[in-house]
Design a protein around this motif. Structure first.
Motif, PDB file in Angstrom:
ATOM      1  N   THR A  46       0.810  -1.230   0.000  1.00  0.00           N
ATOM      2  CA  THR A  46       0.000   0.000   0.000  1.00  0.00           C
ATOM      3  C   THR A  46       0.837   1.270   0.000  1.00  0.00           C
ATOM      4  O   THR A  46       0.320   2.342  -0.264  1.00  0.00           O
ATOM      5  CB  THR A  46      -0.932   0.025   1.230  1.00  0.00           C
ATOM      6  OG1 THR A  46      -0.136  -0.060   2.423  1.00  0.00           O
ATOM      7  CG2 THR A  46      -1.917  -1.134   1.190  1.00  0.00           C
ATOM      8  N   THR A  47       2.117   1.161   0.338  1.00  0.00           N
ATOM      9  CA  THR A  47       2.983   2.346   0.329  1.00  0.00           C
ATOM     10  C   THR A  47       4.104   2.151  -0.695  1.00  0.00           C
ATOM     11  O   THR A  47       4.417   1.027  -1.105  1.00  0.00           O
ATOM     12  CB  THR A  47       3.619   2.597   1.708  1.00  0.00           C
ATOM     13  OG1 THR A  47       4.561   1.551   1.988  1.00  0.00           O
ATOM     14  CG2 THR A  47       2.558   2.664   2.791  1.00  0.00           C
ATOM     15  N   ILE A  48       4.709   3.256  -1.088  1.00  0.00           N
ATOM     16  CA  ILE A  48       5.788   3.191  -2.074  1.00  0.00           C
ATOM     17  C   ILE A  48       6.993   2.449  -1.502  1.00  0.00           C
ATOM     18  O   ILE A  48       7.676   1.709  -2.220  1.00  0.00           O
ATOM     19  CB  ILE A  48       6.150   4.613  -2.540  1.00  0.00           C
ATOM     20  CG1 ILE A  48       4.954   5.237  -3.277  1.00  0.00           C
ATOM     21  CG2 ILE A  48       7.390   4.602  -3.428  1.00  0.00           C
ATOM     22  CD1 ILE A  48       5.157   6.662  -3.728  1.00  0.00           C
ATOM     23  N   GLN A  49       7.258   2.620  -0.209  1.00  0.00           N
ATOM     24  CA  GLN A  49       8.369   1.893   0.408  1.00  0.00           C
ATOM     25  C   GLN A  49       8.168   0.387   0.290  1.00  0.00           C
ATOM     26  O   GLN A  49       9.119  -0.371   0.035  1.00  0.00           O
ATOM     27  CB  GLN A  49       8.514   2.299   1.876  1.00  0.00           C
ATOM     28  CG  GLN A  49       9.604   1.558   2.635  1.00  0.00           C
ATOM     29  CD  GLN A  49      10.991   1.827   2.073  1.00  0.00           C
ATOM     30  OE1 GLN A  49      11.241   2.899   1.529  1.00  0.00           O
ATOM     31  NE2 GLN A  49      11.879   0.849   2.191  1.00  0.00           N
ATOM     32  N   GLN A  50       6.933  -0.065   0.435  1.00  0.00           N
ATOM     33  CA  GLN A  50       6.653  -1.491   0.306  1.00  0.00           C
ATOM     34  C   GLN A  50       6.870  -1.982  -1.119  1.00  0.00           C
ATOM     35  O   GLN A  50       7.283  -3.133  -1.327  1.00  0.00           O
ATOM     36  CB  GLN A  50       5.226  -1.784   0.777  1.00  0.00           C
ATOM     37  CG  GLN A  50       5.040  -1.637   2.278  1.00  0.00           C
ATOM     38  CD  GLN A  50       3.589  -1.726   2.700  1.00  0.00           C
ATOM     39  OE1 GLN A  50       2.678  -1.449   1.909  1.00  0.00           O
ATOM     40  NE2 GLN A  50       3.358  -2.106   3.955  1.00  0.00           N
ATOM     41  N   LEU A  51       6.629  -1.121  -2.095  1.00  0.00           N
ATOM     42  CA  LEU A  51       6.911  -1.491  -3.483  1.00  0.00           C
ATOM     43  C   LEU A  51       8.406  -1.699  -3.691  1.00  0.00           C
ATOM     44  O   LEU A  51       8.829  -2.648  -4.368  1.00  0.00           O
ATOM     45  CB  LEU A  51       6.404  -0.409  -4.441  1.00  0.00           C
ATOM     46  CG  LEU A  51       4.906  -0.118  -4.473  1.00  0.00           C
ATOM     47  CD1 LEU A  51       4.601   0.934  -5.531  1.00  0.00           C
ATOM     48  CD2 LEU A  51       4.114  -1.389  -4.753  1.00  0.00           C
ATOM     49  N   VAL A  52       9.205  -0.803  -3.116  1.00  0.00           N
ATOM     50  CA  VAL A  52      10.660  -0.923  -3.239  1.00  0.00           C
ATOM     51  C   VAL A  52      11.136  -2.215  -2.580  1.00  0.00           C
ATOM     52  O   VAL A  52      11.965  -2.955  -3.135  1.00  0.00           O
ATOM     53  CB  VAL A  52      11.353   0.309  -2.618  1.00  0.00           C
ATOM     54  CG1 VAL A  52      12.868   0.137  -2.645  1.00  0.00           C
ATOM     55  CG2 VAL A  52      10.956   1.579  -3.365  1.00  0.00           C
ATOM     56  N   GLU A  53      10.620  -2.509  -1.393  1.00  0.00           N
ATOM     57  CA  GLU A  53      11.034  -3.709  -0.671  1.00  0.00           C
ATOM     58  C   GLU A  53      10.588  -4.984  -1.372  1.00  0.00           C
ATOM     59  O   GLU A  53      11.271  -6.005  -1.326  1.00  0.00           O
ATOM     60  CB  GLU A  53      10.478  -3.669   0.748  1.00  0.00           C
ATOM     61  CG  GLU A  53      11.086  -2.566   1.617  1.00  0.00           C
ATOM     62  CD  GLU A  53      10.385  -2.431   2.956  1.00  0.00           C
ATOM     63  OE1 GLU A  53       9.325  -3.067   3.128  1.00  0.00           O
ATOM     64  OE2 GLU A  53      10.890  -1.697   3.818  1.00  0.00           O
ATOM     65  N   GLU A  94       8.834  -9.176  -8.113  1.00  0.00           N
ATOM     66  CA  GLU A  94       7.494  -9.364  -7.550  1.00  0.00           C
ATOM     67  C   GLU A  94       6.472  -8.470  -8.245  1.00  0.00           C
ATOM     68  O   GLU A  94       5.344  -8.893  -8.523  1.00  0.00           O
ATOM     69  CB  GLU A  94       7.518  -9.081  -6.042  1.00  0.00           C
ATOM     70  CG  GLU A  94       6.160  -9.166  -5.348  1.00  0.00           C
ATOM     71  CD  GLU A  94       5.580 -10.566  -5.349  1.00  0.00           C
ATOM     72  OE1 GLU A  94       4.420 -10.717  -4.922  1.00  0.00           O
ATOM     73  OE2 GLU A  94       6.264 -11.525  -5.771  1.00  0.00           O
ATOM     74  N   LEU A  95       6.860  -7.215  -8.546  1.00  0.00           N
ATOM     75  CA  LEU A  95       5.931  -6.320  -9.225  1.00  0.00           C
ATOM     76  C   LEU A  95       5.656  -6.781 -10.648  1.00  0.00           C
ATOM     77  O   LEU A  95       4.532  -6.652 -11.146  1.00  0.00           O
ATOM     78  CB  LEU A  95       6.493  -4.890  -9.224  1.00  0.00           C
ATOM     79  CG  LEU A  95       6.633  -4.235  -7.845  1.00  0.00           C
ATOM     80  CD1 LEU A  95       7.144  -2.808  -7.984  1.00  0.00           C
ATOM     81  CD2 LEU A  95       5.306  -4.238  -7.090  1.00  0.00           C
ATOM     82  N   VAL A  96       6.658  -7.326 -11.311  1.00  0.00           N
ATOM     83  CA  VAL A  96       6.446  -7.880 -12.650  1.00  0.00           C
ATOM     84  C   VAL A  96       5.493  -9.068 -12.584  1.00  0.00           C
ATOM     85  O   VAL A  96       4.612  -9.246 -13.440  1.00  0.00           O
ATOM     86  CB  VAL A  96       7.798  -8.290 -13.277  1.00  0.00           C
ATOM     87  CG1 VAL A  96       7.576  -9.140 -14.526  1.00  0.00           C
ATOM     88  CG2 VAL A  96       8.617  -7.045 -13.618  1.00  0.00           C
ATOM     89  N   ARG A  97       5.644  -9.904 -11.552  1.00  0.00           N
ATOM     90  CA  ARG A  97       4.735 -11.048 -11.400  1.00  0.00           C
ATOM     91  C   ARG A  97       3.292 -10.586 -11.200  1.00  0.00           C
ATOM     92  O   ARG A  97       2.360 -11.184 -11.744  1.00  0.00           O
ATOM     93  CB  ARG A  97       5.177 -11.897 -10.205  1.00  0.00           C
ATOM     94  CG  ARG A  97       4.384 -13.191 -10.045  1.00  0.00           C
ATOM     95  CD  ARG A  97       4.771 -13.918  -8.767  1.00  0.00           C
ATOM     96  NE  ARG A  97       4.320 -13.207  -7.580  1.00  0.00           N
ATOM     97  CZ  ARG A  97       3.071 -13.272  -7.101  1.00  0.00           C
ATOM     98  NH1 ARG A  97       2.161 -14.000  -7.732  1.00  0.00           N
ATOM     99  NH2 ARG A  97       2.734 -12.606  -6.009  1.00  0.00           N
ATOM    100  N   LEU A  98       3.116  -9.503 -10.437  1.00  0.00           N
ATOM    101  CA  LEU A  98       1.768  -9.017 -10.129  1.00  0.00           C
ATOM    102  C   LEU A  98       1.151  -8.226 -11.279  1.00  0.00           C
ATOM    103  O   LEU A  98      -0.058  -8.323 -11.541  1.00  0.00           O
ATOM    104  CB  LEU A  98       1.808  -8.128  -8.875  1.00  0.00           C
ATOM    105  CG  LEU A  98       2.095  -8.817  -7.540  1.00  0.00           C
ATOM    106  CD1 LEU A  98       2.364  -7.774  -6.467  1.00  0.00           C
ATOM    107  CD2 LEU A  98       0.920  -9.706  -7.135  1.00  0.00           C
TER     108      LEU A  98
END
Length: 469
Positions: free
Chosen positions: A218-225, A230-234
């Motif tokens: 839900t936060t940008i920091q969580q996207l970085v972590e 993982e983001l490509v998978r999602l």
């Protein structure tokens, strides 16, 4: 398998090697409402709401005084009235907003040749292209000077963000609101973004945000972590990789001075559903003529005519027809729009109609014919009767209103009392407040018969006298 436990981040000093804050983003604060407050002294410091005022009207913008009550852009006007019943509700004055926008954009053009307008009240500027040295002292001074110049020329506030990229400059201008300046220093980008919601990033809309939320992000920091994989998978390869780059504070998009318009369109929403087929056909013809007026005003032509119909049940239909070549002929566009209407069932009622032209060009089909004739002269046509021309389309007359329509917020002039604006009208009366932008105090209010011959529509006055600007 051991569960991975994220380690707490260690605070670090800003890295001065980041990109210099040479990208400026200007966002005029509550632009339409601010223009109205500057033009009407009696509204300064009070809630002002600009938009459609009918039963199906929508708020275009509202002043900060109205936002305190929960009013916001795109809210139905009926809901805004419930939240803030004592606000001033005004119809938009598009010509005035465009004129003031032109003054603001001219100031941006003096600052740099690379200006990318996003709307009437928002733009990016590349300060480096304007010769501003790429250091915080000079870029901050340029931004402060711009804000002062806008205030002097228009009397309006504007918020400015400065950063090393377009994404961060836009975020910075939001942090600067209202009427402020926020600078993102090199090396502080990641710390600034970390606690912000994922919707802050360009390209993260409601659907993407919901996908990320279900994954616990839900936060940008969580996207970085979470990492790029993982983001490509999602989200898929292109979208996920792009979001990860943005989350880490990088944005390589340049400021683009020329934004090519892809289409021109006009539409109207009706307070009461239209059922009469002849009335609907007349509205489509009128919208087609307005669309061509905008097309010609932009010096363009187009080859695809688009009809938009929103029906009584909120279902929206679009139909299009591609012509043999680009045109700016109102008869051609009107006839194409009417042909498209024939394929749409309107028996249940219509609440919105729109006509647009896409596939834009800087020439028309007639231009091509003329160029060909010059390059390939042929024999004169044989004498004989001219071919019959199609009969001109029958113009459907619009019903004449029983009385003149006085719209709240619009300018008027009285033969005795001078310039003013409509506060309200109805039951044969119109109430006018007589004041001008430079008036030191609210003007007097008077009520007239709506057919008073001494009262007529007026021309908007400049927010700041030209000699003062």
């Amino acid at each position: 398998m051991l569960e991975h436990v994220p380690q707490p981040s260690v605070a670090r000093a800003p890295d001065p090697r980041g990109p210099a804050p040479t990208i400026l983003h200007l966002d005029m604060d509550a632009f339409f409402a601010a223009v109205e407050q500057a033009a009407k002294p009696s509204l300064r410091g009070k809630p002002v709401i600009v938009g459609g005022l009918g039963p199906r009207g929508v708020v275009a913008t509202c002043s900060y005084e109205a936002r305190v009550f929960g009013v916001h852009s795109a809210m139905p006007t009926a809901q805004a009235r419930r939240l803030c019943p004592n606000a001033a509700y005004l119809y938009p004055r598009g010509a005035v907003y465009r004129r003031v926008s032109g003054q603001v954009m001219a100031l941006l053009g003096e600052l740099s040749p690379l200006v990318e307008p996003l709307s009437l009240d928002e733009a990016f500027v590349d300060l480096r292209a304007g010769g501003v040295p790429p250091d915080i002292v000079h870029t901050r001074a340029a931004a402060e000077r711009l804000r002062a110049d806008i205030r002097a020329r228009t009397g309006l506030p504007g918020s400015v963000g400065l950063a090393g990229s377009k994404m961060l400059a836009k975020i910075a201008s939001e942090l600067a609101k209202p009427d402020g300046l926020h600078v993102v220093l090199p090396g502080t980008e990641r710390a600034l973004l970390a606690p912000m919601p994922v919707r802050t990033l360009p390209g993260v809309g409601p659907a993407t945000a919901e996908t990320l939320r279900r994954a616990g992000l839900t936060t940008i920091q969580q996207l970085v972590e979470a990492g790029e994989d993982e983001l490509v998978r999602l989200l898929g390869k292109a979208h996920g990789a792009g979001i990860h780059v943005m989350a880490t504070g990088h944005d390589e998009r340049p400021v683009v001075a020329e934004r090519d318009t892809k289409s021109v369109s006009v539409e109207d929403t009706y307070d009461v559903d239209l059922h009469d087929r002849m009335r609907i056909r007349g509205e489509v013809a009128r919208l087609a003529d307005r669309c061509v007026g905008r097309l010609r005003g932009a010096g363009r032509s187009g080859r695809t005519v688009v009809l938009k119909v929103r029906r009584y049940d909120f279902s929206t239909l679009t139909r299009s027809e591609t012509l043999r070549g680009p045109t700016d002929d109102p008869v051609v566009v009107r006839e194409a729009a009417e042909r498209l209407l024939e394929s749409v069932d309107t028996t249940g009622g219509v609440r919105l109609l729109g006509v647009g032209v896409s596939g834009l060009a800087d020439y028309t089909q007639e231009d091509l014919f003329a160029q060909y004739a010059e390059a390939h002269p042929g024999p004169e046509p044989a004498a004989g009767p001219l071919p019959a021309l199609p009969a001109p389309p029958v113009a459907l007359p619009e019903p004449e209103p029983a009385t003149r329509r006085w719209l709240p917020g619009h300018d008027v002039r009285h033969a005795e009392h001078g310039a003013g604006w409509v506060q309200g009208s109805g039951v044969g009366r119109v109430t006018v407040r007589f004041e001008e932008p430079g008036s030191p105090a609210p003007g007097r209010v008077r009520t007239f018969a709506d057919d008073d011959p001494a009262l007529e529509p007026g021309e908007p006055l400049p927010l700041v006298p030209e000699d003062a600007a």
